[in-house]
Design an enzyme around this catalytic site. Structure first.
Site, PDB file in Angstrom:
ATOM      1  NE  ARG A 104      -0.885   0.264   4.801  1.00  0.00           N
ATOM      2  CZ  ARG A 104      -1.552   0.615   5.860  1.00  0.00           C
ATOM      3  NH1 ARG A 104      -2.856   0.623   5.836  1.00  0.00           N
ATOM      4  NH2 ARG A 104      -0.925   0.943   6.963  1.00  0.00           N
ATOM      5  CB  THR A 108      -2.731   7.264  -1.719  1.00  0.00           C
ATOM      6  OG1 THR A 108      -2.139   5.997  -2.087  1.00  0.00           O
ATOM      7  CG2 THR A 108      -2.031   8.367  -2.511  1.00  0.00           C
ATOM      8  CG  ASP A 200       5.294  -2.486   8.353  1.00  0.00           C
ATOM      9  OD1 ASP A 200       5.459  -3.637   7.880  1.00  0.00           O
ATOM     10  OD2 ASP A 200       5.134  -1.491   7.640  1.00  0.00           O
ATOM     11  CG  ASP A 203       8.990  -2.628   7.922  1.00  0.00           C
ATOM     12  OD1 ASP A 203       9.339  -3.081   6.817  1.00  0.00           O
ATOM     13  OD2 ASP A 203       8.696  -1.442   8.107  1.00  0.00           O
TER      14      ASP A 203
HETATM   15  C1  PRP Z   1       0.698  -4.866   4.847  1.00  0.00           C
HETATM   16  C2  PRP Z   1      -0.055  -6.143   5.091  1.00  0.00           C
HETATM   17  C3  PRP Z   1      -1.201  -6.057   4.120  1.00  0.00           C
HETATM   18  C4  PRP Z   1      -1.475  -4.571   4.080  1.00  0.00           C
HETATM   19  C5  PRP Z   1      -2.712  -4.290   4.857  1.00  0.00           C
HETATM   20  O1  PRP Z   1       1.472  -4.941   3.709  1.00  0.00           O
HETATM   21  O2  PRP Z   1       0.723  -7.284   4.937  1.00  0.00           O
HETATM   22  O3  PRP Z   1      -0.894  -6.558   2.840  1.00  0.00           O
HETATM   23  O4  PRP Z   1      -0.365  -3.919   4.699  1.00  0.00           O
HETATM   24  O5  PRP Z   1      -3.059  -2.943   4.757  1.00  0.00           O
HETATM   25  P1  PRP Z   1      -4.377  -2.474   4.031  1.00  0.00           P
HETATM   26  O6  PRP Z   1      -5.487  -3.361   4.503  1.00  0.00           O
HETATM   27  O7  PRP Z   1      -4.535  -1.057   4.494  1.00  0.00           O
HETATM   28  O8  PRP Z   1      -4.174  -2.573   2.548  1.00  0.00           O
HETATM   29  P2  PRP Z   1       2.416  -3.713   3.255  1.00  0.00           P
HETATM   30  O9  PRP Z   1       1.647  -2.778   2.396  1.00  0.00           O
HETATM   31  O10 PRP Z   1       3.065  -3.129   4.470  1.00  0.00           O
HETATM   32  O11 PRP Z   1       3.470  -4.411   2.317  1.00  0.00           O
HETATM   33  P3  PRP Z   1       4.706  -5.336   2.727  1.00  0.00           P
HETATM   34  O12 PRP Z   1       4.161  -6.555   3.428  1.00  0.00           O
HETATM   35  O13 PRP Z   1       5.331  -5.677   1.430  1.00  0.00           O
HETATM   36  O14 PRP Z   1       5.615  -4.533   3.628  1.00  0.00           O
HETATM   37  N1  URA Z   2      -0.008  -3.145   7.599  1.00  0.00           N
HETATM   38  C1  URA Z   2       0.678  -3.590   8.669  1.00  0.00           C
HETATM   39  O1  URA Z   2       1.678  -4.317   8.521  1.00  0.00           O
HETATM   40  N2  URA Z   2       0.278  -3.224   9.893  1.00  0.00           N
HETATM   41  C2  URA Z   2      -0.794  -2.445  10.098  1.00  0.00           C
HETATM   42  O2  URA Z   2      -1.131  -2.147  11.259  1.00  0.00           O
HETATM   43  C3  URA Z   2      -1.502  -1.989   8.976  1.00  0.00           C
HETATM   44  C4  URA Z   2      -1.099  -2.368   7.745  1.00  0.00           C
END
Ligand code: PRP
Ligand code: URA
Length: 208
Positions: A104, A108, A200, A203
């Site tokens: 995401r 935005t 996160d 991370d």
């Molecule tokens: C995290 C998580 C979901 C998303 C959820 O991924 O693993 O995919 O956020 O958020 P949303 O419901 O608001 O879309 P992230 O975007 O951090 O990507 P990553 O796992 O590659 O770090």
């Molecule tokens: N993605 C994450 O990894 N943690 C949150 O709390 C929201 C989105």
């Protein structure tokens, strides 16, 4: 309780989720717990899957057992969904895997799709879509839409922590998709993070 949402309140799952939320859990511990919880969840998530008879020869005689009737495809949403894959595969070692890359946008909060690779016959299989976090619901909704376009008719969304906002968003577009989670948390903060949440997930999982 919102319709078509199943909270897996098993005490062992809840104990491990509480350990996972703890900010002192390092990436090694986080990885271990995430896989353990995913494995425990999948046991419940698959409880009502169809089975079919299968003849088997025991050391003593021939009998008829039961096996899963349909092939299974596991689809983690990259990156954090990968942290649940091994735990699920331990219970469903025959499953194929598809991958959906979605992150995401930090400004935005809109989902950005950057990769997809699915087994050719994914439409004929039972799909488990896995991602630990359902926050705004943007990523999950995009992932479900993509799988539907690929012809998938039977899928379940499995996450650890869901925000009410994310459940509402996903079900606004895909009300028939069951959401399995270990907890529904209170709310999102101004940056779209789940409160109390676990931070996160990507991370913490990868130490980035
Ligand atoms: C995290 C998580 C979901 C998303 C959820 O991924 O693993 O995919 O956020 O958020 P949303 O419901 O608001 O879309 P992230 O975007 O951090 O990507 P990553 O796992 O590659 O770090
Ligand atoms: N993605 C994450 O990894 N943690 C949150 O709390 C929201 C989105």
């Amino acid at each position: 309780m919102p319709p078509n949402v199943i909270i897996l309140s098993h005490p062992v799952i809840q104990t491990k989720l509480t350990e996972l939320r703890d900010y002192t859990a390092d990436h090694r511990k986080f990885r271990e717990l995430l896989n353990e919880i995913a494995g425990l969840m999948v046991y419940e998530v698959t409880r009502d899957w169809p089975v079919m008879p299968k003849p088997v020869q025991t050391p003593l005689e021939r009998t008829t057992g039961q096996v899963l009737a349909r092939q299974v495809t596991l689809v983690p949403v990259l990156r954090a969904g990968l942290g649940m894959s091994d735990g699920v595969l331990r219970l469903l070692p025959e499953a194929r895997m598809g991958h959906l890359g979605v992150y995401r946008d930090e400004q935005t909060l809109e989902p950005v799709s950057y990769y997809h690779k699915l087994p050719p016959d994914v439409a004929d299989t039972e799909v488990l879509l896995i991602d630990p976090m359902l926050a705004t619901g943007g990523s999950g909704t995009a992932a479900v839409s993509f799988l539907k376009q690929a012809g998938v008719a039977s899928m379940r969304f499995v996450c650890l922590v869901a925000a009410p906002e994310g459940i509402a968003a996903l079900h606004a577009q895909h009300p028939e998709i069951p959401i399995y989670c270990a907890a529904i948390d209170r709310q999102l903060n101004e940056k779209g993070y789940i409160l109390p949440g676990l931070g996160d997930a990507g991370d913490r999982l990868f130490g980035t």
